[in-house]
Design a protein around this motif. Structure first.
Motif, mmCIF file in Angstrom:
data_model
loop_
_atom_site.group_PDB
_atom_site.id
_atom_site.type_symbol
_atom_site.label_atom_id
_atom_site.label_comp_id
_atom_site.label_asym_id
_atom_site.label_seq_id
_atom_site.Cartn_x
_atom_site.Cartn_y
_atom_site.Cartn_z
ATOM 1 N N VAL A 1 0.846 -1.200 0.000
ATOM 2 C CA VAL A 1 0.000 0.000 0.000
ATOM 3 C C VAL A 1 0.877 1.245 0.000
ATOM 4 C CG1 VAL A 1 -1.678 1.353 1.320
ATOM 5 C CG2 VAL A 1 -1.925 -1.141 1.165
ATOM 6 N N GLU A 2 0.523 2.182 -0.846
ATOM 7 C CA GLU A 2 1.180 3.482 -0.867
ATOM 8 C C GLU A 2 0.198 4.533 -0.364
ATOM 9 O OE1 GLU A 2 4.264 3.804 -4.405
ATOM 10 O OE2 GLU A 2 2.337 3.051 -5.141
ATOM 11 N N SER A 3 0.609 5.288 0.639
ATOM 12 C CA SER A 3 -0.204 6.371 1.186
ATOM 13 C C SER A 3 0.580 7.660 1.027
ATOM 14 C CB SER A 3 -0.510 6.117 2.668
ATOM 15 O OG SER A 3 -1.308 7.143 3.204
ATOM 16 N N LEU A 4 0.025 8.599 0.279
ATOM 17 C CA LEU A 4 0.766 9.811 -0.082
ATOM 18 C C LEU A 4 0.560 10.927 0.937
ATOM 19 C CD1 LEU A 4 0.081 9.908 -3.930
ATOM 20 C CD2 LEU A 4 1.966 8.813 -2.703
ATOM 21 N N LYS A 5 1.662 11.494 1.379
ATOM 22 C CA LYS A 5 1.647 12.660 2.264
ATOM 23 C C LYS A 5 1.961 13.881 1.409
ATOM 24 C CE LYS A 5 4.309 14.700 6.079
ATOM 25 N NZ LYS A 5 5.206 14.406 7.205
ATOM 26 N N ILE A 6 1.008 14.789 1.326
ATOM 27 C CA ILE A 6 1.168 15.972 0.480
ATOM 28 C C ILE A 6 1.553 17.171 1.344
ATOM 29 C CG2 ILE A 6 0.087 17.479 -1.207
ATOM 30 C CD1 ILE A 6 0.409 14.557 -2.109
ATOM 31 N N VAL A 7 2.697 17.765 1.054
ATOM 32 C CA VAL A 7 3.144 18.975 1.742
ATOM 33 C C VAL A 7 3.511 20.007 0.681
ATOM 34 C CG1 VAL A 7 4.835 19.983 3.325
ATOM 35 C CG2 VAL A 7 4.037 17.642 3.688
ATOM 36 N N THR A 8 2.953 21.195 0.779
ATOM 37 C CA THR A 8 3.232 22.241 -0.198
ATOM 38 C C THR A 8 3.885 23.441 0.484
ATOM 39 O OG1 THR A 8 1.064 23.297 0.063
ATOM 40 C CG2 THR A 8 1.254 21.539 -1.589
ATOM 41 N N ARG A 9 4.712 24.131 -0.261
ATOM 42 C CA ARG A 9 5.394 25.304 0.286
ATOM 43 C C ARG A 9 4.391 26.399 0.639
ATOM 44 N NH1 ARG A 9 10.335 27.099 0.979
ATOM 45 N NH2 ARG A 9 11.226 25.249 -0.028
#
Length: 371
Positions: free
Chosen positions: A170-178
């Motif tokens: 399983v891939e779980s994406l953590k999204i962090v933006t500037r």
């Protein structure tokens, strides 16, 4: 001339994108009619309906000029997009909401986010603020704790992007933006400045997640440089949890990404008495939702007249201050804290045996005595 404009645009697009907008807590005047305010009320699941009823009773006794637009929604059974749309539309119309916890079932499709997350994202309520402060009359391991936990509220692990690439993986994406990291850092330093706070600590795991948390930390460091009067430091999240338990007094304002904010916020709430006694708020540029500081529905005691309404009453008082009804908010907050300090009426989680109704009546009595 066209070449010059293009060249200038290119130069400006390359500059660091630090947001400088401040956040106002003034009254959203568009929600006020004839001196009264209409507020969206979402009781939620578990003990939420009992807490909402407690707020209504206290508001009635304190003659608070607020009318509630009630929305009966359950996070456990409401998956209809129309239900979410109704809630979001109501908050957009009124500007402000008071909300109980909407439960999030463990089961469901991997791309299904909780209603709580949906509302925060749809309304861009990017800052969750929880004030964890020991109150006289509530036993706690540490005295004089006074910590502000500021949590980025719209991205990170809560982005709801998961998939099973191959069976068993399983891939779980953590999204962090500037942009959003800079925005929450700027909010934290603005908050510290407005409230006379001296230090901001950024919480991260940049030693492991060097790109995601590394960028978050870099944003905090760059924003900190704009506030030379505010002390700044950073701490790895696992060490933070240990330090909070052993020496919470070293912290003042804490700012962190979404998941760490949930974990650290709950830890801090536990330090000062538990989920029933702390208020929280979710703030954006245009809308605000007020709720308990720790999002627990307490379904095991629902309907038993055992719930502690302190956190919800203090959240309601914060909401009144946000609306510009500061005298009413201050009266309610002071009355709640007076009941706790006297120690004569305590719910079970505070070491007593009072019912929710008895506690509310004690608060009402304080209001009538003070007003």
């Amino acid at each position: 001339m066209a070449f010059l404009r293009s060249h200038i645009k290119t130069i400006f697009s390359a500059l660091p994108r630090i947001q400088t907008r401040s956040w106002s807590t003034s009254s959203p005047s568009y929600a006020s009619y004839g001196g009264r305010h209409t507020v969206t009320l979402i009781p939620g699941d578990g003990i939420g309906p009992e807490l909402a009823a407690s707020v209504k009773e206290v508001f009635r006794k304190a003659s608070v000029p607020v009318d509630f637009e009630d929305l009966i929604i359950s996070g456990a059974i409401s998956r209809d997009p129309a239900v979410l749309s109704q809630a979001v539309t109501s908050v957009r119309r009124n500007g402000v909401a008071l909300k109980g916890v909407l439960s999030t079932p463990l089961e469901g499709p991997p791309d299904s986010r909780s209603l709580n997350v949906h509302m925060r994202v749809d309304l861009d309520l990017f800052a969750n603020v929880v004030h964890c402060q020991t109150l006289p009359g509530i036993k706690a391991r540490h005295s004089d704790v006074d910590i502000i936990v500021i949590r980025e509220n719209t991205e990170g692990e809560y982005s709801g992007l998961e998939h099973e690439s191959v069976p068993g993986v399983v891939e779980s994406l953590k999204i962090v933006t500037r942009n959003k990291s800079e925005r929450i850092a700027k909010f934290a330093f603005d908050y510290a400045t407005r409230h006379g706070r001296k230090k901001v600590t950024a919480i991260h795991k940049a030693n492991i997640m060097k790109l995601a948390d590394g960028m978050f930390l870099d944003c905090c460091e760059r924003i900190a440089a704009l506030y030379p009067k505010i002390e700044f430091n950073n701490m790895i999240v696992d060490n933070t949890c240990m330090q909070l338990v052993s020496n919470p007094h070293q912290f003042d304002v804490m700012v962190m990404p979404n998941l760490y904010g949930n974990i650290v916020g709950n830890l801090c709430v536990g330090l000062v008495g538990g989920a029933g006694v702390v208020s929280g708020k979710n703030l954006g540029h245009q809308h605000a939702i007020f709720e308990q500081g720790a999002r627990h529905k307490a379904g095991d005691i629902a309907g038993q007249n055992k719930a502690n309404p302190t956190g919800m009453l203090l959240a309601a008082a914060d909401m009144l201050d946000h609306l510009g009804l500061t005298p009413h908010g201050s009266l309610i907050a002071a009355s709640v804290k007076a009941v706790i300090a006297k120690g004569e009426v305590k719910t079970a989680d505070m070491g007593g045996n009072a019912t929710t109704g008895e506690y509310v009546q004690a608060v009402v009595k304080e209001i009538e005595t003070t007003a």
